[in-house]
Enzyme design. Sequence first.
Site, PDB file in Angstrom:
ATOM      1  N   LEU A 147      97.927  45.228  39.702  1.00 25.01           N
ATOM      2  CA  LEU A 147      96.771  45.895  40.284  1.00 25.01           C
ATOM      3  C   LEU A 147      96.023  44.941  41.200  1.00 25.01           C
ATOM      4  O   LEU A 147      96.053  43.729  41.028  1.00 25.01           O
ATOM      5  CB  LEU A 147      95.851  46.473  39.206  1.00 25.01           C
ATOM      6  CG  LEU A 147      95.186  45.523  38.221  1.00 25.01           C
ATOM      7  CD1 LEU A 147      93.796  45.136  38.705  1.00 25.01           C
ATOM      8  CD2 LEU A 147      95.078  46.182  36.856  1.00 25.01           C
ATOM      9  N   GLY A 148      95.406  45.527  42.207  1.00 20.45           N
ATOM     10  CA  GLY A 148      94.599  44.776  43.168  1.00 20.45           C
ATOM     11  C   GLY A 148      93.680  45.737  43.878  1.00 20.45           C
ATOM     12  O   GLY A 148      94.092  46.851  44.230  1.00 20.45           O
ATOM     13  N   ALA A 161     100.233  49.506  40.672  1.00 25.77           N
ATOM     14  CA  ALA A 161     101.660  49.806  40.828  1.00 25.77           C
ATOM     15  C   ALA A 161     102.340  49.630  39.480  1.00 25.77           C
ATOM     16  O   ALA A 161     102.220  48.574  38.853  1.00 25.77           O
ATOM     17  CB  ALA A 161     102.290  48.887  41.867  1.00 25.77           C
ATOM     18  N   CYS A 177     102.359  37.401  41.769  1.00 23.34           N
ATOM     19  CA  CYS A 177     100.951  37.049  41.571  1.00 23.34           C
ATOM     20  C   CYS A 177     100.722  35.549  41.585  1.00 23.34           C
ATOM     21  O   CYS A 177      99.741  35.037  41.048  1.00 23.34           O
ATOM     22  CB  CYS A 177     100.415  37.663  40.283  1.00 23.34           C
ATOM     23  SG  CYS A 177     100.532  39.456  40.274  1.00 23.34           S
TER      24      CYS A 177
END
Length: 214
Positions: A147-148, A161, A177
């Site tokens: 996630l972002g 995602a 990441c």
Amino acid sequence: MSFLVKHLGIADYDLTYQAMRDFTQQRDSSTSDEIWILEHPPVFTLGLAGDASNLHSPSSQIPLVQVDRGGEITYHGPGQIVVYLLLDLRRLGIFVKELVSRIEQALIDTLADFGIQAERHPGAPGIYVAQDGGIAAEYRGAKIAALGLKVSKGCSYHGLALNVATDLEAFARIHPCGYEGLKTVDMQTLGIKDNMDIISQTLLEHLQRQLISS
């Protein structure tokens, strides 16, 4: 409270990214929140604080796109459920840290519905297969969802995602990441054969439940 849910199918990354930014810049206090559910053709995306060297094995077939979300480098591709959350956080009455926590919980609850125990790792955004979840040892601690987010004028975009039946070889080209050696896995590898539509609907229901909770 309701959200306008859009199922966009397989959508070009650059066009979708621009559409998210345009939507956020043009929205006002009366604009409905939207949730976009889609897949992308293969693409690497690099967050604001990202280091391009974390793409250690570039591919001429997979572009790298610099984006304005938080976080490091990740991969998007077919077989991965991407959900973009275009939300007015002021209207929802939550801050970014709380939004992240609720997204993570929705992912954990979704995976639990399919028999996968998952967990957070402090300081490493995303969701990981639980260390003691009855999964084969080689997959314990592997990342299964990313996630972002970006917040502009109190409104969020980008999102999450979830790896369902994804090209895991693409993840081997990056330090996911920013963590060298971080394993990545998908639901299919863990024995889940349900189709994308069923999993997407389950995830959507958990997200909506989390977002409307007080």
